[in-house]
Design a protein around this motif. Structure first.
Motif: not given
Length: 265
Positions: A14-19, A28-31, A252-265
């Motif tokens: 399962y590659t990083y690009h596919e993830k 879902y998941g943080t972007q 300077i922080c040059l990374e934007a982050q958006k938190s979203r719900p995470v699906m857990q098993a």
């Protein structure tokens, strides 16, 4: 590798690009996104309007604003705080009246099915309308407006006018803005170009903008404003907050982050 290598679904890994592709499509998941140079504010732009300043002013913390924009913001916040104080005083008055009614000897408990003063019956299905739920309490408003960037108290008299020295004095504003960033203004003492890559400071007595290198090598030795000749203190040297350069090493922080719900098993 073929042209469909990234879209291959027959691989055992399962590659990083596919993830990343599945994360963006699933919701879902943080972007996270790396911000480029185009998303970085120039050092001579207002922190509210994000446009080059016509009449720039700086706060004691070094944040640059357009005078019209920051004055409108402070007046708007002043009106909001006045309304909040009025509502808070009204709430305190109601609480005092309710306390007096509870302490009066004629106060007697009634049925929960009796309509209240507003003529509405309590509801056992809506949490905010149950008999046990009280009215939402208002917090005590702040004493004054705060800087939208630093969060500290800010008053109009704390603003310091800024005077940028253009590289070519005869240019009009449209011609000056057409120049690339880093070629518009220069240091008032050394003449070095100013930009996001060169840390600079504002001298409070004259409002002149100089580089920090000039401050350390020349101005701190005598602690005098080289433009007006007035004596300086440490509080009169305001380090101007600047944007990044697009490189990670600029600090300077040059990374934007958006938190979203995470699906857990």
């Amino acid at each position: 590798m073929t042209r469909h290598g990234k879209n291959c679904t027959a691989g055992a890994v399962y590659t990083y690009h596919e993830k990343r592709k599945d994360t963006a499509a699933s919701g879902y998941g943080t972007q996270r996104l790396r911000i480029g140079r185009d998303a970085v504010k120039d050092f001579d732009c207002c922190c509210l309007s994000l446009q080059p300043c016509r009449d720039p002013v700086v706060t004691p913390d070094g944040f640059l604003y357009e005078r019209e924009a920051i004055v409108q913001y402070l007046l708007h916040r002043k009106g909001e705080l006045a309304r909040q104080r009025k509502a808070y005083r009204r709430q305190q008055q109601q609480e005092r009246e309710q306390q007096k009614q509870k302490q009066s000897p004629q106060a007697a408990g009634g049925s929960t099915d009796d309509p209240g003063p507003s003529g509405t019956l309590p509801s056992f299905w809506i949490p905010s309308l149950t008999p046990e739920a009280g009215a939402e309490r208002l917090r005590k408003p702040e004493g004054g407006a705060r800087c939208p960037m630093s969060g500290r108290r800010l008053r109009l008299r704390d603003l310091t006018p800024v005077r940028f020295v253009p590289v070519e004095p005869g240019l009009r504003r449209q011609q000056l803005l057409a120049l690339p960033q880093g070629s518009r203004y220069r240091c008032a003492v050394s003449g070095d170009p100013l930009g996001n890559a060169s840390p600079c400071a504002v001298l409070r007595p004259s409002g002149s903008v100089v580089t920090l290198e000039c401050v350390e090598r020349l101005i701190r030795k005598e602690m005098k404003d080289p433009v007006t000749g007035e004596a300086l203190s440490e509080g009169d040297i305001i380090v101007l907050q600047r944007g990044g350069t697009g490189f990670a090493g600029s600090g300077i922080c040059l990374e934007a982050q958006k938190s979203r719900p995470v699906m857990q098993a």
